[in-house]
Write an enzyme that holds these catalytic residues in place. Structure first.
Site, PDB file in Angstrom:
ATOM      1  NE  ARG A  17      -2.276  17.429  -3.045  1.00 13.61           N
ATOM      2  CZ  ARG A  17      -2.910  18.533  -2.227  1.00 13.61           C
ATOM      3  NH1 ARG A  17      -4.321  18.234  -2.206  1.00 13.61           N
ATOM      4  NH2 ARG A  17      -2.481  19.359  -1.650  1.00 13.61           N
ATOM      5  CE  LYS A  21       0.747   5.573  -0.402  1.00 11.61           C
ATOM      6  NZ  LYS A  21       1.990   6.261  -0.428  1.00 11.61           N
ATOM      7  CG  ASP A  78       8.791   7.482   1.882  1.00  9.12           C
ATOM      8  OD1 ASP A  78       8.194   7.538   0.717  1.00  9.12           O
ATOM      9  OD2 ASP A  78       9.968   7.771   1.701  1.00  9.12           O
ATOM     10  CG  PHE A 161       1.139  -0.249  -6.651  1.00  9.33           C
ATOM     11  CD1 PHE A 161       0.711  -0.792  -5.544  1.00  9.33           C
ATOM     12  CD2 PHE A 161       2.241   0.748  -6.372  1.00  9.33           C
ATOM     13  CE1 PHE A 161       1.073  -0.625  -4.303  1.00  9.33           C
ATOM     14  CE2 PHE A 161       2.665   1.000  -5.001  1.00  9.33           C
ATOM     15  CZ  PHE A 161       2.020   0.288  -4.128  1.00  9.33           C
ATOM     16  CE1 TYR A 163      11.199  -0.938  -9.120  1.00 10.30           C
ATOM     17  CE2 TYR A 163      10.126   0.187  -7.378  1.00 10.30           C
ATOM     18  CZ  TYR A 163      10.999   0.008  -8.356  1.00 10.30           C
ATOM     19  OH  TYR A 163      11.607   1.397  -8.647  1.00 10.30           O
ATOM     20  CG  ASP A 164       2.900  -5.384  -6.046  1.00 15.42           C
ATOM     21  OD1 ASP A 164       3.783  -5.344  -5.273  1.00 15.42           O
ATOM     22  OD2 ASP A 164       1.756  -4.715  -6.078  1.00 15.42           O
ATOM     23  CG  HIS A 189       5.640  -3.179   2.240  1.00  7.01           C
ATOM     24  ND1 HIS A 189       4.974  -4.038   1.263  1.00  7.01           N
ATOM     25  CD2 HIS A 189       5.831  -1.925   1.693  1.00  7.01           C
ATOM     26  CE1 HIS A 189       5.068  -3.289   0.429  1.00  7.01           C
ATOM     27  NE2 HIS A 189       5.165  -2.022   0.235  1.00  7.01           N
ATOM     28  NE  ARG A 190       1.404   1.169   1.018  1.00  8.74           N
ATOM     29  CZ  ARG A 190       2.039   0.466   0.093  1.00  8.74           C
ATOM     30  NH1 ARG A 190       1.523  -0.546  -0.338  1.00  8.74           N
ATOM     31  NH2 ARG A 190       2.920   0.857  -0.279  1.00  8.74           N
TER      32      ARG A 190
HETATM   33  P1  IMP Z   1       5.428   5.905  -1.921  1.00 10.60           P
HETATM   34  O1  IMP Z   1       5.314   5.226  -0.873  1.00 10.60           O
HETATM   35  O2  IMP Z   1       4.002   6.232  -2.354  1.00 10.60           O
HETATM   36  O3  IMP Z   1       6.119   7.029  -2.080  1.00 10.60           O
HETATM   37  O4  IMP Z   1       5.807   4.659  -3.124  1.00 10.60           O
HETATM   38  C1  IMP Z   1       7.166   4.574  -3.355  1.00 10.60           C
HETATM   39  C2  IMP Z   1       7.398   3.378  -4.561  1.00 10.60           C
HETATM   40  O5  IMP Z   1       7.830   2.420  -3.804  1.00 10.60           O
HETATM   41  C3  IMP Z   1       5.988   3.454  -5.289  1.00 10.60           C
HETATM   42  O6  IMP Z   1       5.906   4.090  -6.218  1.00 10.60           O
HETATM   43  C4  IMP Z   1       6.532   1.835  -5.703  1.00 10.60           C
HETATM   44  O7  IMP Z   1       7.490   1.974  -6.751  1.00 10.60           O
HETATM   45  C5  IMP Z   1       7.109   1.271  -4.614  1.00 10.60           C
HETATM   46  N1  IMP Z   1       6.385   0.493  -3.582  1.00 10.60           N
HETATM   47  C6  IMP Z   1       6.011   0.678  -2.576  1.00 10.60           C
HETATM   48  N2  IMP Z   1       5.235  -0.166  -1.879  1.00 10.60           N
HETATM   49  C7  IMP Z   1       5.060  -0.997  -3.062  1.00 10.60           C
HETATM   50  C8  IMP Z   1       4.321  -2.040  -3.208  1.00 10.60           C
HETATM   51  O8  IMP Z   1       3.379  -2.724  -2.195  1.00 10.60           O
HETATM   52  N3  IMP Z   1       4.435  -2.999  -4.223  1.00 10.60           N
HETATM   53  C9  IMP Z   1       5.011  -2.638  -5.257  1.00 10.60           C
HETATM   54  N4  IMP Z   1       6.030  -1.435  -5.489  1.00 10.60           N
HETATM   55  C10 IMP Z   1       5.862  -0.576  -4.130  1.00 10.60           C
END
Ligand code: IMP
Length: 211
Positions: A17, A21, A78, A161, A163-164, A189-190
């Site tokens: 949601r 993304k 994830d 957002f 831990y950036d 990574h994403r």
């Molecule tokens: P989810 O994939 O939406 O469950 O995110 C998991 C959590 O990992 C996020 O709430 C962040 O705390 C952290 N996280 C994942 N990707 C990033 C990123 O690209 N930058 C900073 N924090 C990240």
């Protein structure tokens, strides 16, 4: 001569949601023979708990549940941060490291506290992103992306957002939060996982790969 070109439209439901993304996936599938649906198109779809031990297992669990419910291929992801000196924490608990209701600021504060006695050369960490594409018949394909780096000792920067503000990717002297979206996407990574699945979806959309 017109080539023997097999073009099919494939439906994919995004098991998230999170608007950011959804926009990202729509952007990378633009121009492909793919129709994107979201959970808003399936209001009765039950929430899936992320209670598995790995990023991959959580992504698969979400994608498989949505594919089963909707009868269409589904895509879920994830992601999180692994700090080597903390045996991979916060890991799959990244979004709730400082508690279920914790926000980014509390999570960063907790991580800085937990790493406060760790020397510079042992502050290595990586971000991980796993994307799963599941079909209603139960088959699943996964795509992972990683970025290696280290944890700083104080937050810097206001973009991004999570831990950036405390993550320096290898070879960079600015945190992810000090980079533009484009700079971060190119090495994150994403970004890496998305480019891998983009190639795969393009193959499907052009009829070169069967899913
Ligand atoms: P989810 O994939 O939406 O469950 O995110 C998991 C959590 O990992 C996020 O709430 C962040 O705390 C952290 N996280 C994942 N990707 C990033 C990123 O690209 N930058 C900073 N924090 C990240």
């Amino acid at each position: 001569m017109i080539g023997c070109f097999k073009l099919r439209i494939m439906d994919i439901v995004l098991a998230t949601r999170n608007k950011k993304k959804i926009e990202e996936i729509k952007r990378i599938t633009e121009g492909m023979a793919i129709s994107i649906f979201t959970l808003d198109d399936f209001p009765g779809c039950p929430e899936v708990e992320e209670d598995e031990d790995t990023f991959e297992a959580n992504a698969i669990k979400k994608a498989a549940a949505v594919a089963r419910y909707t009868g269409k291929p589904a895509l879920a992801d994830d992601s999180g941060l692994e700090v080597y000196a903390l045996n991979g924490a916060p890991g799959i608990l990244s979004s709730r490291y400082a508690g279920e209701r914790a926000g980014d600021r509390e999570n960063i504060e907790k991580l800085l506290y937990e790493t406060s006695s760790i020397a510079d050369e042992r502050r290595g960490a990586r971000f991980v992103c796993c994307i799963a594409l599941a079909s209603p018949d139960g088959s699943v394909k996964t795509f992972s992306g990683y970025v290696e780096g280290r944890i700083g000792t104080a937050p810097r920067g206001f973009n991004g957002f999570g831990y950036d503000p405390i993550f320096y990717s290898e070879g960079h002297s600015r945190t992810f939060a000090e980079m533009s979206d484009e700079e971060k996407d190119a090495i994150s990574h994403r970004g890496r996982a998305l480019r891998a699945i983009q190639q795969y979806l393009r193959g499907i959309s052009e009829g070169k790969i069967d899913f």
